[in-house]
Motif scaffolding. Structure first.
Motif, PDB file in Angstrom:
ATOM      1  N   THR A  52       0.861  -1.180   0.000  1.00  0.00           N
ATOM      2  CA  THR A  52       0.000   0.000   0.000  1.00  0.00           C
ATOM      3  C   THR A  52       0.894   1.226   0.000  1.00  0.00           C
ATOM      4  OG1 THR A  52      -0.179   0.076   2.417  1.00  0.00           O
ATOM      5  CG2 THR A  52      -1.909  -1.125   1.223  1.00  0.00           C
ATOM      6  N   TYR A  53       0.497   2.201  -0.783  1.00  0.00           N
ATOM      7  CA  TYR A  53       1.146   3.509  -0.804  1.00  0.00           C
ATOM      8  C   TYR A  53       0.084   4.506  -0.380  1.00  0.00           C
ATOM      9  CZ  TYR A  53       5.382   2.140  -3.326  1.00  0.00           C
ATOM     10  OH  TYR A  53       6.580   1.588  -3.689  1.00  0.00           O
ATOM     11  N   SER A  54       0.389   5.292   0.626  1.00  0.00           N
ATOM     12  CA  SER A  54      -0.538   6.343   1.029  1.00  0.00           C
ATOM     13  C   SER A  54       0.247   7.634   1.224  1.00  0.00           C
ATOM     14  CB  SER A  54      -1.302   5.960   2.296  1.00  0.00           C
ATOM     15  OG  SER A  54      -0.438   5.590   3.348  1.00  0.00           O
ATOM     16  N   TYR A  55      -0.318   8.708   0.722  1.00  0.00           N
ATOM     17  CA  TYR A  55       0.300  10.033   0.827  1.00  0.00           C
ATOM     18  C   TYR A  55      -0.407  10.787   1.938  1.00  0.00           C
ATOM     19  CZ  TYR A  55       2.431   9.492  -3.847  1.00  0.00           C
ATOM     20  OH  TYR A  55       3.156   9.072  -4.936  1.00  0.00           O
ATOM     21  N   TRP A  56       0.381  11.395   2.813  1.00  0.00           N
ATOM     22  CA  TRP A  56      -0.142  12.101   3.982  1.00  0.00           C
ATOM     23  C   TRP A  56       0.416  13.513   4.024  1.00  0.00           C
ATOM     24  CZ3 TRP A  56      -3.827   9.688   6.806  1.00  0.00           C
ATOM     25  CH2 TRP A  56      -3.983   8.329   6.582  1.00  0.00           C
ATOM     26  N   GLU A  57      -0.411  14.436   4.445  1.00  0.00           N
ATOM     27  CA  GLU A  57       0.028  15.831   4.587  1.00  0.00           C
ATOM     28  C   GLU A  57       1.096  15.957   5.664  1.00  0.00           C
ATOM     29  OE1 GLU A  57      -0.626  18.694   2.920  1.00  0.00           O
ATOM     30  OE2 GLU A  57      -1.736  17.490   1.456  1.00  0.00           O
ATOM     31  N   THR A  58       0.850  15.337   6.823  1.00  0.00           N
ATOM     32  CA  THR A  58       1.796  15.423   7.940  1.00  0.00           C
ATOM     33  C   THR A  58       1.906  14.068   8.636  1.00  0.00           C
ATOM     34  OG1 THR A  58       0.162  15.975   9.635  1.00  0.00           O
ATOM     35  CG2 THR A  58       1.088  17.830   8.368  1.00  0.00           C
ATOM     36  N   GLU A  59       2.992  13.899   9.369  1.00  0.00           N
ATOM     37  CA  GLU A  59       3.142  12.679  10.167  1.00  0.00           C
ATOM     38  C   GLU A  59       2.058  12.587  11.230  1.00  0.00           C
ATOM     39  OE1 GLU A  59       7.048  11.267  11.345  1.00  0.00           O
ATOM     40  OE2 GLU A  59       7.931  12.777  10.007  1.00  0.00           O
ATOM     41  N   ALA A  60       1.625  13.732  11.739  1.00  0.00           N
ATOM     42  CA  ALA A  60       0.553  13.744  12.740  1.00  0.00           C
ATOM     43  C   ALA A  60      -0.739  13.177  12.157  1.00  0.00           C
ATOM     44  CB  ALA A  60       0.337  15.156  13.271  1.00  0.00           C
ATOM     45  N   ASP A  61      -1.008  13.457  10.882  1.00  0.00           N
ATOM     46  CA  ASP A  61      -2.205  12.900  10.241  1.00  0.00           C
ATOM     47  C   ASP A  61      -2.130  11.379  10.185  1.00  0.00           C
ATOM     48  OD1 ASP A  61      -3.394  15.408   9.738  1.00  0.00           O
ATOM     49  OD2 ASP A  61      -2.309  15.607   7.839  1.00  0.00           O
ATOM     50  N   LEU A  62      -0.965  10.855   9.804  1.00  0.00           N
ATOM     51  CA  LEU A  62      -0.798   9.403   9.767  1.00  0.00           C
ATOM     52  C   LEU A  62      -0.949   8.821  11.167  1.00  0.00           C
ATOM     53  CD1 LEU A  62      -0.101   6.668   8.490  1.00  0.00           C
ATOM     54  CD2 LEU A  62       2.318   7.279   8.755  1.00  0.00           C
ATOM     55  N   GLU A  63      -0.338   9.437  12.149  1.00  0.00           N
ATOM     56  CA  GLU A  63      -0.433   8.929  13.521  1.00  0.00           C
ATOM     57  C   GLU A  63      -1.868   8.976  14.034  1.00  0.00           C
ATOM     58  OE1 GLU A  63       1.784   7.149  15.252  1.00  0.00           O
ATOM     59  OE2 GLU A  63       2.864   7.307  13.364  1.00  0.00           O
ATOM     60  N   GLN A  64      -2.600  10.008  13.664  1.00  0.00           N
ATOM     61  CA  GLN A  64      -4.013  10.088  14.061  1.00  0.00           C
ATOM     62  C   GLN A  64      -4.785   8.916  13.454  1.00  0.00           C
ATOM     63  OE1 GLN A  64      -5.909  13.837  13.253  1.00  0.00           O
ATOM     64  NE2 GLN A  64      -7.915  13.078  13.814  1.00  0.00           N
ATOM     65  N   TYR A  65      -4.519   8.625  12.190  1.00  0.00           N
ATOM     66  CA  TYR A  65      -5.155   7.468  11.544  1.00  0.00           C
ATOM     67  C   TYR A  65      -4.737   6.169  12.230  1.00  0.00           C
ATOM     68  CZ  TYR A  65      -5.690   3.619   8.278  1.00  0.00           C
ATOM     69  OH  TYR A  65      -5.966   2.393   7.734  1.00  0.00           O
ATOM     70  N   ARG A  66      -3.445   6.030  12.521  1.00  0.00           N
ATOM     71  CA  ARG A  66      -2.938   4.781  13.104  1.00  0.00           C
ATOM     72  C   ARG A  66      -3.464   4.521  14.514  1.00  0.00           C
ATOM     73  NH1 ARG A  66       2.931   4.209  13.242  1.00  0.00           N
ATOM     74  NH2 ARG A  66       2.451   2.027  13.502  1.00  0.00           N
ATOM     75  N   THR A  67      -3.962   5.541  15.187  1.00  0.00           N
ATOM     76  CA  THR A  67      -4.538   5.368  16.524  1.00  0.00           C
ATOM     77  C   THR A  67      -6.066   5.420  16.496  1.00  0.00           C
ATOM     78  OG1 THR A  67      -4.314   7.732  16.999  1.00  0.00           O
ATOM     79  CG2 THR A  67      -2.495   6.297  17.686  1.00  0.00           C
ATOM     80  N   SER A  68      -6.643   5.399  15.296  1.00  0.00           N
ATOM     81  CA  SER A  68      -8.101   5.506  15.163  1.00  0.00           C
ATOM     82  C   SER A  68      -8.782   4.144  15.295  1.00  0.00           C
ATOM     83  CB  SER A  68      -8.463   6.111  13.801  1.00  0.00           C
ATOM     84  OG  SER A  68      -8.168   5.193  12.756  1.00  0.00           O
ATOM     85  N   ALA A  69     -10.078   4.186  15.559  1.00  0.00           N
ATOM     86  CA  ALA A  69     -10.879   2.962  15.601  1.00  0.00           C
ATOM     87  C   ALA A  69     -10.911   2.304  14.221  1.00  0.00           C
ATOM     88  CB  ALA A  69     -12.294   3.286  16.074  1.00  0.00           C
ATOM     89  N   LEU A  70     -10.893   3.112  13.167  1.00  0.00           N
ATOM     90  CA  LEU A  70     -10.878   2.577  11.805  1.00  0.00           C
ATOM     91  C   LEU A  70      -9.637   1.713  11.575  1.00  0.00           C
ATOM     92  CD1 LEU A  70     -11.907   2.402   8.865  1.00  0.00           C
ATOM     93  CD2 LEU A  70     -10.656   4.547   8.432  1.00  0.00           C
ATOM     94  N   PHE A  71      -8.461   2.237  11.908  1.00  0.00           N
ATOM     95  CA  PHE A  71      -7.228   1.471  11.729  1.00  0.00           C
ATOM     96  C   PHE A  71      -7.269   0.205  12.569  1.00  0.00           C
ATOM     97  CE2 PHE A  71      -2.942   0.214  12.917  1.00  0.00           C
ATOM     98  CZ  PHE A  71      -2.341   0.102  11.680  1.00  0.00           C
ATOM     99  N   ASP A  72      -7.736   0.312  13.802  1.00  0.00           N
ATOM    100  CA  ASP A  72      -7.800  -0.855  14.682  1.00  0.00           C
ATOM    101  C   ASP A  72      -8.682  -1.938  14.063  1.00  0.00           C
ATOM    102  OD1 ASP A  72      -7.195  -2.177  17.252  1.00  0.00           O
ATOM    103  OD2 ASP A  72      -9.355  -1.959  17.570  1.00  0.00           O
ATOM    104  N   GLU A  73      -9.806  -1.548  13.513  1.00  0.00           N
ATOM    105  CA  GLU A  73     -10.709  -2.505  12.874  1.00  0.00           C
ATOM    106  C   GLU A  73     -10.046  -3.167  11.665  1.00  0.00           C
ATOM    107  OE1 GLU A  73     -14.984  -2.531  10.479  1.00  0.00           O
ATOM    108  OE2 GLU A  73     -14.385  -0.740  11.568  1.00  0.00           O
ATOM    109  N   ILE A  74      -9.415  -2.365  10.829  1.00  0.00           N
ATOM    110  CA  ILE A  74      -8.750  -2.893   9.633  1.00  0.00           C
ATOM    111  C   ILE A  74      -7.594  -3.805  10.015  1.00  0.00           C
ATOM    112  CG2 ILE A  74      -7.359  -2.262   7.624  1.00  0.00           C
ATOM    113  CD1 ILE A  74      -9.100   0.331   7.497  1.00  0.00           C
ATOM    114  N   TRP A  75      -6.754  -3.342  10.940  1.00  0.00           N
ATOM    115  CA  TRP A  75      -5.555  -4.102  11.296  1.00  0.00           C
ATOM    116  C   TRP A  75      -5.903  -5.395  12.028  1.00  0.00           C
ATOM    117  CZ3 TRP A  75      -1.417  -3.649   8.754  1.00  0.00           C
ATOM    118  CH2 TRP A  75      -0.231  -4.205   9.206  1.00  0.00           C
ATOM    119  N   THR A  76      -6.929  -5.364  12.875  1.00  0.00           N
ATOM    120  CA  THR A  76      -7.356  -6.569  13.584  1.00  0.00           C
ATOM    121  C   THR A  76      -7.777  -7.644  12.599  1.00  0.00           C
ATOM    122  OG1 THR A  76      -8.017  -5.313  15.534  1.00  0.00           O
ATOM    123  CG2 THR A  76      -9.011  -7.483  15.256  1.00  0.00           C
ATOM    124  N   PHE A  77      -8.499  -7.242  11.562  1.00  0.00           N
ATOM    125  CA  PHE A  77      -8.917  -8.191  10.534  1.00  0.00           C
ATOM    126  C   PHE A  77      -7.725  -8.670   9.702  1.00  0.00           C
ATOM    127  CE2 PHE A  77     -10.127  -9.115   6.173  1.00  0.00           C
ATOM    128  CZ  PHE A  77     -11.126 -10.055   6.348  1.00  0.00           C
TER     129      PHE A  77
END
Length: 98
Positions: A52-77
């Motif tokens: 996967t390639y994803s482009y992010w405006e800032t590292e904080a944006d990526l970290e916010q995603y990585r600590t989100s419920a969405l990421f947890d759901e995706i990664w758990t699966f």
């Protein structure tokens, strides 16, 4: 802007489940704050390997995603489908010719 590259390797029998889940989740990932692009690639020589390639405006944006419920759901699966440890790189985009 920087790019997050993630290498994912799956058991062959789990590839359809991964692709189905990616299809369901891709727009949610792409609409995460700060995400500007999301791409999925499959290795030509080893179809069990994806990137996967994803482009992010800032590292904080990526970290916010990585600590989100969405990421947890995706990664758990997704992590249940792996046949090898995933690898990830955060790189700065220096040049792009289109």
């Amino acid at each position: 802007m920087f790019v997050r590259i993630v290498k994912l390797s799956f058991h062959e029998e789990h590839i359809p489940a991964f692709l189905e889940n990616f299809e369901l989740m891709k727009n949610h990932i792409r609409n995460s704050e700060g995400n500007r692009l999301l791409e999925l690639y499959q290795d030509k020589n080893n179809p069990c390997i994806f990137f996967t390639y994803s482009y992010w405006e800032t590292e904080a944006d990526l970290e916010q995603y990585r600590t989100s419920a969405l990421f947890d759901e995706i990664w758990t699966f997704t992590k249940k489908l792996f046949n090898d440890k995933p690898e990830a790189w955060s790189v700065n985009k220096l040049v792009s010719l289109e």
